[in-house]
Enzyme design. Structure first.
Site, mmCIF file in Angstrom:
data_model
loop_
_atom_site.group_PDB
_atom_site.id
_atom_site.type_symbol
_atom_site.label_atom_id
_atom_site.label_comp_id
_atom_site.label_asym_id
_atom_site.label_seq_id
_atom_site.Cartn_x
_atom_site.Cartn_y
_atom_site.Cartn_z
ATOM 1 N N TRP A 65 -37.724 -48.258 -28.603
ATOM 2 C CA TRP A 65 -37.757 -48.572 -27.190
ATOM 3 C C TRP A 65 -39.073 -49.148 -26.841
ATOM 4 O O TRP A 65 -40.201 -48.555 -27.467
ATOM 5 C CB TRP A 65 -37.505 -47.396 -26.523
ATOM 6 C CG TRP A 65 -36.023 -47.075 -26.283
ATOM 7 C CD1 TRP A 65 -34.835 -47.586 -26.863
ATOM 8 C CD2 TRP A 65 -35.508 -45.833 -25.571
ATOM 9 N NE1 TRP A 65 -33.826 -46.930 -26.483
ATOM 10 C CE2 TRP A 65 -34.130 -46.111 -25.951
ATOM 11 C CE3 TRP A 65 -36.050 -44.952 -24.946
ATOM 12 C CZ2 TRP A 65 -33.221 -45.181 -24.993
ATOM 13 C CZ3 TRP A 65 -35.086 -43.995 -24.111
ATOM 14 C CH2 TRP A 65 -34.014 -44.394 -24.452
ATOM 15 N N THR A 78 -27.620 -47.390 -1.181
ATOM 16 C CA THR A 78 -28.562 -47.763 -2.109
ATOM 17 C C THR A 78 -29.069 -49.121 -1.559
ATOM 18 O O THR A 78 -28.152 -49.924 -1.203
ATOM 19 C CB THR A 78 -27.829 -47.440 -3.405
ATOM 20 O OG1 THR A 78 -27.139 -48.649 -3.573
ATOM 21 C CG2 THR A 78 -27.675 -46.156 -3.641
ATOM 22 N N GLU A 119 -29.598 -41.326 -3.481
ATOM 23 C CA GLU A 119 -28.482 -40.216 -3.631
ATOM 24 C C GLU A 119 -29.088 -38.789 -3.561
ATOM 25 O O GLU A 119 -28.512 -37.852 -3.665
ATOM 26 C CB GLU A 119 -28.028 -40.330 -5.135
ATOM 27 C CG GLU A 119 -27.016 -41.729 -5.276
ATOM 28 C CD GLU A 119 -28.056 -42.919 -5.546
ATOM 29 O OE1 GLU A 119 -29.158 -43.048 -5.366
ATOM 30 O OE2 GLU A 119 -27.519 -44.018 -6.235
ATOM 31 N N LYS A 138 -35.364 -52.886 -25.585
ATOM 32 C CA LYS A 138 -34.925 -52.411 -27.039
ATOM 33 C C LYS A 138 -35.101 -53.453 -27.784
ATOM 34 O O LYS A 138 -34.459 -54.383 -28.169
ATOM 35 C CB LYS A 138 -33.272 -51.686 -27.169
ATOM 36 C CG LYS A 138 -33.026 -50.854 -26.134
ATOM 37 C CD LYS A 138 -31.790 -50.068 -26.232
ATOM 38 C CE LYS A 138 -31.532 -49.328 -25.078
ATOM 39 N NZ LYS A 138 -30.875 -49.651 -23.944
HETATM 40 P P1 ADP Z 1 -32.160 -48.449 -5.501
HETATM 41 O O1 ADP Z 1 -31.518 -47.647 -6.771
HETATM 42 O O2 ADP Z 1 -31.395 -49.332 -4.850
HETATM 43 O O3 ADP Z 1 -33.460 -49.064 -5.941
HETATM 44 P P2 ADP Z 1 -33.416 -46.011 -4.632
HETATM 45 O O4 ADP Z 1 -34.793 -46.208 -3.463
HETATM 46 O O5 ADP Z 1 -32.341 -44.910 -4.287
HETATM 47 O O6 ADP Z 1 -32.518 -47.542 -4.307
HETATM 48 O O7 ADP Z 1 -33.993 -46.021 -6.078
HETATM 49 C C1 ADP Z 1 -34.084 -44.983 -6.696
HETATM 50 C C2 ADP Z 1 -34.702 -45.291 -7.973
HETATM 51 O O8 ADP Z 1 -36.015 -45.565 -7.814
HETATM 52 C C3 ADP Z 1 -34.905 -44.193 -8.951
HETATM 53 O O9 ADP Z 1 -33.713 -43.866 -9.725
HETATM 54 C C4 ADP Z 1 -36.077 -44.555 -9.691
HETATM 55 O O10 ADP Z 1 -35.626 -45.595 -10.851
HETATM 56 C C5 ADP Z 1 -36.952 -45.416 -8.927
HETATM 57 N N1 ADP Z 1 -37.924 -44.285 -8.547
HETATM 58 C C6 ADP Z 1 -38.086 -43.598 -7.717
HETATM 59 N N2 ADP Z 1 -39.258 -42.957 -7.456
HETATM 60 C C7 ADP Z 1 -39.932 -43.267 -8.617
HETATM 61 C C8 ADP Z 1 -41.132 -42.854 -9.081
HETATM 62 N N3 ADP Z 1 -41.811 -42.206 -8.500
HETATM 63 N N4 ADP Z 1 -41.322 -43.485 -10.487
HETATM 64 C C9 ADP Z 1 -40.566 -44.233 -10.906
HETATM 65 N N5 ADP Z 1 -39.187 -44.500 -10.528
HETATM 66 C C10 ADP Z 1 -38.870 -44.113 -9.458
#
Ligand code: ADP
Length: 559
Positions: free
Chosen positions: A453, A194, A339, A448
């Site tokens: 929220w 990640t 993931e 918050k």
């Molecule tokens: P990191 O967690 O290190 O940023 P990732 O690329 O795996 O790496 O990130 C996944 C996260 O990115 C998701 O859990 C979400 O929060 C965000 N994410 C991915 N796609 C979208 C989307 N289309 N809209 C909003 N958030 C997104």
């Protein structure tokens, strides 16, 4: 009527042939031999057919075997998206070893941590990245061989115990014939860590099975819809969740690939689009914000793009609209994580909804794939209904979703992220009865305020719809009266004059009074993470250190 009882199980009559990236590679080398991978050099492309790519993969596999790489050994790549990276992508899993695409933009300590954690035995490095990689090498404990592609291997000083090879020389000495084995489909094929947006990088090991099933999903028309007719501009880095699965999906369906190498600024992206006319492209929103700006100054026809996949963070609706209205190019919004391989959901609107509802579906995070199950949990662990209103933390499960993080010593890494067979995503959202997800925020980013929220993403999208604004990021900051209040960090277009008062006034019809932010700061660029997302950790730290010049308007009064 029961067909069988528990003692007399009826097995299927079907073959149990393992799902394998080696099988897909063999298919691509023959049935899709004419498809091409092309890399931008700054003024033109270097092309290679899938047939030639397969022969190079054979040579690389033979070379790696000769260097002592065995099945399940990790081979790292420290590369841009280019032809040689695609060869490595295919050779390494198909020979039964494990591809580990290193994120070249991580901090040096994180990179060292990640390569040591994965125990990379060999690393293939682009010549242009040697100045970054060289200083790391003495700290990479498991690396025995470094292979330098597209550059001068003699420019790298090797510490004792490490041999350095030229990619071209190594491959030239090898046969193209390699008998790619079909291994147990549950074995690891590739790893990604990640990007550490919300913590330390964690390793995800994709299996042959998960990679093949995920590729099928990328190719289905209601997935990403990638097909043999596409020329695919892969801007999302190959180290970011395996470039969203596009390279293996392209191998499966025979879509051509257009690789930007190190040319990732709006100007060269548009130049390569003009030259190569891709039909499909994929990148995070910040890349497209830059492309939009460049197009405003230098108009260019981009209608050759039939679909642009955008995800990784929420796509600002204003940007999606601008691509539709000004450029005739549909952005397809998708949600996923490292993931989740990463494709979880895609926002194709249902065909049978009235025209005026289509937009709501398009800006959502989309509908889950058939094999991906989703549920929402509230703070007390109750499963919330899929009614389009109830909020909760998103949990997912499915055949291409991680069930744990990679751990070399058997000690579970962040086991709390895995919850009775479900992956806890850390994303907060709602799901409609027909399975469309709308994310409100990451649980760590939601603000918050006075017990209620405020979605930082909703505020960002609204501020970014103002014509004077290039980009805006919202964080929660401590507040005596309300616990937490939003702070908006804004980048204005050059010469634009909107001030905090005017920007706040533009939000007044969309947000309740108590949600309207009173803290504003004007900056020249929103800090970005290694994969181009807004880096709110940095803005929080800058605020805490008193580095930001905050304009504070009158805040809401307590009811
Ligand atoms: P990191 O967690 O290190 O940023 P990732 O690329 O795996 O790496 O990130 C996944 C996260 O990115 C998701 O859990 C979400 O929060 C965000 N994410 C991915 N796609 C979208 C989307 N289309 N809209 C909003 N958030 C997104």
């Amino acid at each position: 009527m029961a067909i069988c009882d528990h003692d007399e199980r009826m097995l299927s009559t079907m073959q149990d042939e393992p799902l394998s990236l080696a099988t897909i590679l063999r298919h691509a080398m023959t049935s899709k031999a004419d498809a091409e991978v092309a890399t931008w050099t700054g003024s033109e492309v270097r092309r290679m057919t899938f047939g030639e790519m397969g022969r190079q993969a054979g040579r690389l596999a033979n070379a790696l075997r000769e260097l002592g790489v065995e099945q399940t050994d990790r081979v790292g790549t420290f590369m841009w998206n280019n032809n040689e990276h695609f060869v490595a992508y295919n050779a390494i899993p198909a020979m039964g070893s494990v591809l580990h695409a290193l994120n070249i933009r991580l901090f040096p300590e994180q990179l060292t941590f990640v390569a040591n954690h994965a125990e990379d035995k060999v690393v293939i490095v682009d010549g242009s990245l040697l100045p970054l990689f060289g200083p790391l090498l003495p700290g990479l404990k498991s690396v025995q061989h470094v292979i330098v592609a597209n550059g001068d291997a003699s420019a790298l000083e090797a510490p004792a115990g490490v041999s350095v090879h030229s990619y071209d020389d190594l491959l030239a000495a090898q046969s193209e014939d390699f008998d790619f084995p079909v291994v147990d489909e549950r074995m690891a094929a590739a790893m990604c860590y990640t990007s550490g947006t919300t913590g330390d990088p964690k390793g995800v090991a994709y299996s042959h099975r998960s990679s093949v099933l995920h590729s099928m999903q990328v190719c289905t028309s209601d997935g990403m819809g990638l097909s043999e007719r596409d020329n695919t501009l892969v801007i999302v880095p190959m180290f970011h969740a395996n470039a969203w699965g596009l390279p293996y999906a392209a191998l499966m369906c025979g879509a051509s690939l257009l690789m930007p190498d190190r040319f990732l600024q709006p100007e060269p992206i548009l130049a390569m689009m003009q030259a190569e006319q891709p039909t499909f492209a994929a990148a995070v929103p910040t890349i497209w914000t830059g492309v939009l700006g460049q197009l405003a100054a230098h108009p260019q026809d981009i209608t050759h793009l039939r679909s642009v996949i955008v995800g990784g963070s929420a796509v600002p609706p204003a940007m999606m609209k601008a691509f539709d209205d000004k450029h005739g190019v549909p952005i397809l919004h998708a949600w996923g994580m490292t993931e989740t391989s990463p494709l979880g959901s895609v926002a194709h609107p249902p065909s049978r909804v009235p025209q005026d509802e289509v937009w709501d579906y398009r800006i959502s995070q989309g509908q889950f794939a058939a094999s991906v199950q989703a549920r929402l949990l509230d703070d007390d662990g109750n499963v919330m209904p899929h009614d389009g209103e109830s909020l909760g933390e998103l949990e997912v499960k499915g055949p291409w979703i991680a069930s744990s993080y990679y751990s070399a010593d058997g000690v579970a890494v962040e086991p709390e992220k895995f919850h009775h067979g479900w992956l806890r995503t850390g994303d907060v959202g709602k799901i409609t009865a027909n399975g469309y997800l709308t994310l409100v925020d990451r649980s760590k980013d939601v603000i918050k305020s006075g017990g209620e929220w405020i979605s930082s993403v909703d505020l960002e999208n609204a501020v970014m719809s103002h014509s004077d604004v290039v980009e805006a990021a919202v964080i929660g900051v401590p507040d005596d009266a309300w616990d937490e209040r939003p702070l908006v960090a804004v980048v204005l277009h050059e010469g634009a004059s909107a001030d905090a008062e005017a920007l706040r006034a533009s939000l007044a019809t969309t947000f309740a009074k108590w949600q309207l932010p009173e803290r504003w700061v004007f900056i020249s660029e929103v800090p970005k993470t290694s994969v181009g997302k807004f880096d709110k950790k940095v803005i929080r730290a800058q605020y805490a250190d008193g580095q930001l010049d905050v304009v504070t308007l009158a805040g809401p009064t307590r009811p």
